[in-house]
Design an enzyme around this catalytic site. Structure first.
Site, PDB file in Angstrom:
ATOM      1  N   GLY A  46       0.846  -1.196   0.000  1.00 38.61           N
ATOM      2  CA  GLY A  46       0.000   0.000   0.000  1.00 38.61           C
ATOM      3  C   GLY A  46       0.875   1.237   0.000  1.00 38.61           C
ATOM      4  O   GLY A  46       2.007   1.201   0.483  1.00 38.61           O
ATOM      5  N   GLN A  51       3.113   9.941   0.986  1.00 39.26           N
ATOM      6  CA  GLN A  51       4.405   9.252   1.117  1.00 39.26           C
ATOM      7  C   GLN A  51       5.357   9.552  -0.039  1.00 39.26           C
ATOM      8  O   GLN A  51       6.542   9.230   0.030  1.00 39.26           O
ATOM      9  CB  GLN A  51       4.199   7.739   1.246  1.00 39.26           C
ATOM     10  CG  GLN A  51       3.524   7.350   2.558  1.00 39.26           C
ATOM     11  CD  GLN A  51       3.336   5.859   2.657  1.00 39.26           C
ATOM     12  OE1 GLN A  51       2.366   5.319   2.153  1.00 39.26           O
ATOM     13  NE2 GLN A  51       4.275   5.171   3.282  1.00 39.26           N
ATOM     14  N   CYS A  94       5.991   0.016   7.418  1.00 45.30           N
ATOM     15  CA  CYS A  94       5.583   1.182   6.650  1.00 45.30           C
ATOM     16  C   CYS A  94       6.762   1.625   5.791  1.00 45.30           C
ATOM     17  O   CYS A  94       7.885   1.703   6.283  1.00 45.30           O
ATOM     18  CB  CYS A  94       5.171   2.307   7.605  1.00 45.30           C
ATOM     19  SG  CYS A  94       4.664   3.797   6.758  1.00 45.30           S
ATOM     20  N   LEU A  95       6.493   1.909   4.523  1.00 48.46           N
ATOM     21  CA  LEU A  95       7.586   2.316   3.627  1.00 48.46           C
ATOM     22  C   LEU A  95       8.214   3.638   4.067  1.00 48.46           C
ATOM     23  O   LEU A  95       9.340   3.936   3.705  1.00 48.46           O
ATOM     24  CB  LEU A  95       7.090   2.425   2.182  1.00 48.46           C
ATOM     25  CG  LEU A  95       6.705   1.084   1.523  1.00 48.46           C
ATOM     26  CD1 LEU A  95       6.032   1.330   0.183  1.00 48.46           C
ATOM     27  CD2 LEU A  95       7.921   0.186   1.352  1.00 48.46           C
ATOM     28  N   HIS A 136      -4.534   1.522   7.576  1.00 45.47           N
ATOM     29  CA  HIS A 136      -3.164   2.046   7.685  1.00 45.47           C
ATOM     30  C   HIS A 136      -2.987   3.215   6.707  1.00 45.47           C
ATOM     31  O   HIS A 136      -2.480   4.276   7.074  1.00 45.47           O
ATOM     32  CB  HIS A 136      -2.176   0.907   7.382  1.00 45.47           C
ATOM     33  CG  HIS A 136      -0.725   1.309   7.327  1.00 45.47           C
ATOM     34  ND1 HIS A 136       0.242   0.732   8.112  1.00 45.47           N
ATOM     35  CD2 HIS A 136      -0.070   2.219   6.550  1.00 45.47           C
ATOM     36  CE1 HIS A 136       1.418   1.279   7.837  1.00 45.47           C
ATOM     37  NE2 HIS A 136       1.258   2.187   6.885  1.00 45.47           N
ATOM     38  N   GLU A 137      -3.433   3.036   5.464  1.00 43.67           N
ATOM     39  CA  GLU A 137      -3.245   4.077   4.438  1.00 43.67           C
ATOM     40  C   GLU A 137      -4.121   5.301   4.709  1.00 43.67           C
ATOM     41  O   GLU A 137      -3.678   6.432   4.521  1.00 43.67           O
ATOM     42  CB  GLU A 137      -3.529   3.522   3.039  1.00 43.67           C
ATOM     43  CG  GLU A 137      -2.628   2.391   2.580  1.00 43.67           C
ATOM     44  CD  GLU A 137      -1.140   2.661   2.738  1.00 43.67           C
ATOM     45  OE1 GLU A 137      -0.726   3.827   2.653  1.00 43.67           O
ATOM     46  OE2 GLU A 137      -0.400   1.693   2.974  1.00 43.67           O
ATOM     47  N   HIS A 140      -2.513   7.498   7.025  1.00 43.80           N
ATOM     48  CA  HIS A 140      -1.511   8.362   6.377  1.00 43.80           C
ATOM     49  C   HIS A 140      -2.151   9.662   5.892  1.00 43.80           C
ATOM     50  O   HIS A 140      -1.572  10.735   6.032  1.00 43.80           O
ATOM     51  CB  HIS A 140      -0.889   7.664   5.167  1.00 43.80           C
ATOM     52  CG  HIS A 140       0.309   6.815   5.493  1.00 43.80           C
ATOM     53  ND1 HIS A 140       1.446   7.333   6.046  1.00 43.80           N
ATOM     54  CD2 HIS A 140       0.541   5.486   5.325  1.00 43.80           C
ATOM     55  CE1 HIS A 140       2.334   6.342   6.208  1.00 43.80           C
ATOM     56  NE2 HIS A 140       1.810   5.219   5.785  1.00 43.80           N
TER      57      HIS A 140
HETATM   58 NI    NI Z   1       2.670   3.282   5.797  1.00 44.07          NI
END
Ligand code: NI
Length: 174
Positions: A46, A51, A94-95, A136-137, A140
């Site tokens: 995701g 991000q 998480c990226l 989660h997204e 963000h």
């Molecule tokens: Ni993340």
């Protein structure tokens, strides 16, 4: 299509609230394509627009497994309408927070409303991994990260460790 740089902590933009999209145009479509390319390139499941440094309420997800066909899903202005009392726990990474995994308990099922890439309003009932990933997204888009589930002390420790590793030059032996 192009791979964009992923913003990592500590970066103030990750704490900002993303803006809703008024009309899905060519820029949004291009951004969605770039998000998919960036996400697949980083082996993520995701990715939210913030991000890659863009404060728009857009996110992409693909929770298909290696053996399955790719299943790219994109969501514009997603909102959670309903959640289950039943919860599930995943160890989430998480990226934007390298090398950090945190067990997080979230509602197992969520029902969302969103706009698709053609500008159509849709709804979707999500369960399991997809439900966790969407939550989660969406976090963000509201400037919330998985480390916000931890105590301030633990959170500061993780950020310090990541900032330190960013400053360290690459080590070589020649
Ligand atoms: Ni993340």
């Amino acid at each position: 299509m192009s791979i964009r740089d992923i913003v990592t902590v500590p970066n103030e933009i990750l704490k900002k609230i993303s803006e809703p999209i008024e009309k899905v145009g060519i820029n949004e479509k291009k951004l969605i394509n770039d998000l998919f390319e960036t996400m697949y390139n980083s082996k993520g499941i995701g990715l939210a627009a913030v991000q890659v440094g863009i404060l728009k309420r857009i996110l992409v997800i693909d929770v298909s497994t290696k053996d399955e066909k790719k299943n790219p899903l994109s969501f514009i202005n997603p909102t959670i309408k309903k959640v289950s009392d039943k919860t599930s726990i995943y160890e989430e990474g998480c990226l934007s927070i390298p090398q950090t995994f945190i067990e997080i308990e979230r509602p197992k099922i969520c029902e969302i409303e969103y706009i698709d890439i053609d500008g159509k309003k849709r709804d979707l009932k999500c369960d399991g991994l997809l439900s966790t990933c969407i939550q989660h997204e969406i976090n963000h888009l509201d400037g919330k990260l998985i480390i916000d589930h931890l105590s301030k002390l633990k959170k500061d420790m993780i950020i310090k460790k990541i900032s330190k590793s960013k400053k360290n030059p690459e080590r070589i032996l020649v």
